[in-house]
Design a protein around this motif. Sequence first.
Motif, PDB file in Angstrom:
ATOM      1  N   PHE A 116      13.515  55.171 -72.583  1.00 21.62           N
ATOM      2  CA  PHE A 116      12.213  55.206 -73.255  1.00 21.62           C
ATOM      3  C   PHE A 116      11.188  54.388 -72.475  1.00 21.62           C
ATOM      4  O   PHE A 116      10.041  54.798 -72.297  1.00 21.62           O
TER       5      PHE A 116
ATOM      6  N   TRP B 169      16.845  63.309 -78.981  1.00 21.44           N
ATOM      7  CA  TRP B 169      16.639  62.411 -80.113  1.00 21.44           C
ATOM      8  C   TRP B 169      15.182  62.448 -80.582  1.00 21.44           C
ATOM      9  O   TRP B 169      14.891  62.487 -81.764  1.00 21.44           O
ATOM     10  N   LEU B 170      14.246  62.470 -79.596  1.00 19.52           N
ATOM     11  CA  LEU B 170      12.820  62.444 -79.936  1.00 19.52           C
ATOM     12  C   LEU B 170      12.371  63.721 -80.618  1.00 19.52           C
ATOM     13  O   LEU B 170      11.745  63.690 -81.666  1.00 19.52           O
TER      14      LEU B 170
ATOM     15  N   MET C 256      24.770  58.236 -75.753  1.00 26.05           N
ATOM     16  CA  MET C 256      23.916  57.226 -75.123  1.00 26.05           C
ATOM     17  C   MET C 256      23.778  56.011 -76.048  1.00 26.05           C
ATOM     18  O   MET C 256      23.485  56.165 -77.225  1.00 26.05           O
TER      19      MET C 256
ATOM     20  N   LEU D 209      17.830  62.033 -69.739  1.00 24.60           N
ATOM     21  CA  LEU D 209      16.626  62.604 -70.361  1.00 24.60           C
ATOM     22  C   LEU D 209      17.005  63.517 -71.510  1.00 24.60           C
ATOM     23  O   LEU D 209      16.345  63.550 -72.538  1.00 24.60           O
ATOM     24  N   LYS D 210      18.075  64.256 -71.306  1.00 22.44           N
ATOM     25  CA  LYS D 210      18.515  65.186 -72.336  1.00 22.44           C
ATOM     26  C   LYS D 210      18.839  64.421 -73.615  1.00 22.44           C
ATOM     27  O   LYS D 210      18.452  64.807 -74.705  1.00 22.44           O
TER      28      LYS D 210
ATOM     29  N   ASP E 239      22.248  52.148 -77.308  1.00 21.72           N
ATOM     30  CA  ASP E 239      20.904  51.665 -77.589  1.00 21.72           C
ATOM     31  C   ASP E 239      20.215  51.081 -76.354  1.00 21.72           C
ATOM     32  O   ASP E 239      19.030  51.328 -76.114  1.00 21.72           O
TER      33      ASP E 239
ATOM     34  N   LEU F   7      19.117  53.861 -74.139  1.00 21.35           N
ATOM     35  CA  LEU F   7      17.944  54.522 -74.726  1.00 21.35           C
ATOM     36  C   LEU F   7      16.680  53.702 -74.465  1.00 21.35           C
ATOM     37  O   LEU F   7      15.643  54.249 -74.108  1.00 21.35           O
ATOM     38  N   ASP F   8      16.790  52.374 -74.621  1.00 17.94           N
ATOM     39  CA  ASP F   8      15.633  51.503 -74.362  1.00 17.94           C
ATOM     40  C   ASP F   8      15.139  51.671 -72.934  1.00 17.94           C
ATOM     41  O   ASP F   8      13.933  51.777 -72.680  1.00 17.94           O
TER      42      ASP F   8
ATOM     43  N   THR G 233      15.306  62.999 -75.016  1.00 14.74           N
ATOM     44  CA  THR G 233      14.390  63.994 -75.587  1.00 14.74           C
ATOM     45  C   THR G 233      15.035  64.675 -76.783  1.00 14.74           C
ATOM     46  O   THR G 233      14.360  64.999 -77.743  1.00 14.74           O
TER      47      THR G 233
ATOM     48  N   LEU H 153      10.061  56.255 -69.462  1.00 19.97           N
ATOM     49  CA  LEU H 153       9.231  57.432 -69.778  1.00 19.97           C
ATOM     50  C   LEU H 153       7.860  57.061 -70.331  1.00 19.97           C
ATOM     51  O   LEU H 153       6.976  57.911 -70.418  1.00 19.97           O
TER      52      LEU H 153
END
Lengths: 110, 159
Positions: free
Chosen positions: A10, A83-84, A1, A77-78, A3, A6-7, A81, A13
């Motif tokens: 995020f 990464w988080l 994924m 999402l996978k 950047d 991802l932004d 999450t 979410l």
Amino acid sequence: MNDDQLDLVFGALADRTRRAILARLAETDANVGDLTALFTMSQPAISKHLKVLEQAGLISRNRQGTMRLSHLQAEPLKGATGWLVDYRTYWSESYDRLDELFASLNNKEQ
Amino acid sequence: MNTTDTLTITAPEGTQNIEMSREFDATREQLLAAHMDPELFAKWVGPRGYEMTITQFEPRHGGAYAFEHRNPEGNNFAFRGVFHGEPTVEGFNQTFEFLGAPGEIFFEQFWFEDLGNGRTLLRSRSTVSSVEIRDAMAKDMVSGVVEGYEKLDELLAAL
């Protein structure tokens, strides 16, 4: 994924209503009417949230007869999450290892 | 091991910060060495079972660092950053970038606080680039599970 993706994920979410919509769609597909009934929110407001989720690649929307059904796409999402959750695990496990390092260094000194 | 030796992560409201604190049965000098001596650093940073390779390590003001973790599945995770200010027993500052999400650069501050009896409190503050990213990270890190997410968790686990 990348950047930018991802932004978007995020950003999508970061909103409570959108997370609740995803949780609902994890059960079954739903149309905007189904979702509006769940929240104290107007249909245009729900539609706006669905658009954000669609742009993030978290849901897809297909027409079925006269209804437009929203469907959860969990793959982005996978990535997010993964990464988080890793951030917490990363430091928690690192610091446990640091304890062990200190314990071994202190033993050598004695 | 002391029961206070657990990692605390908080995400204060209205900030872009993620704050961590953790006590250690070690002195400030030992904590500084663990962060600044590459041989020691390589021994503890990263999850268990990961192979650590440091490719650059200049622990001084303006110095850069870069390292890679390889997980048991053979995937590489690369990190890099720059030290800002001279590191001391009081703490140090650095930038931190995970190259899996390049351009998302954290500014990280670390403080070592002497608790006496050879114990030290490590505190850190990571400042991320936006409230959205901070909030999204905090959701998972602080609460562990986002409300209503159990079904999603199952779904993700099945992927």
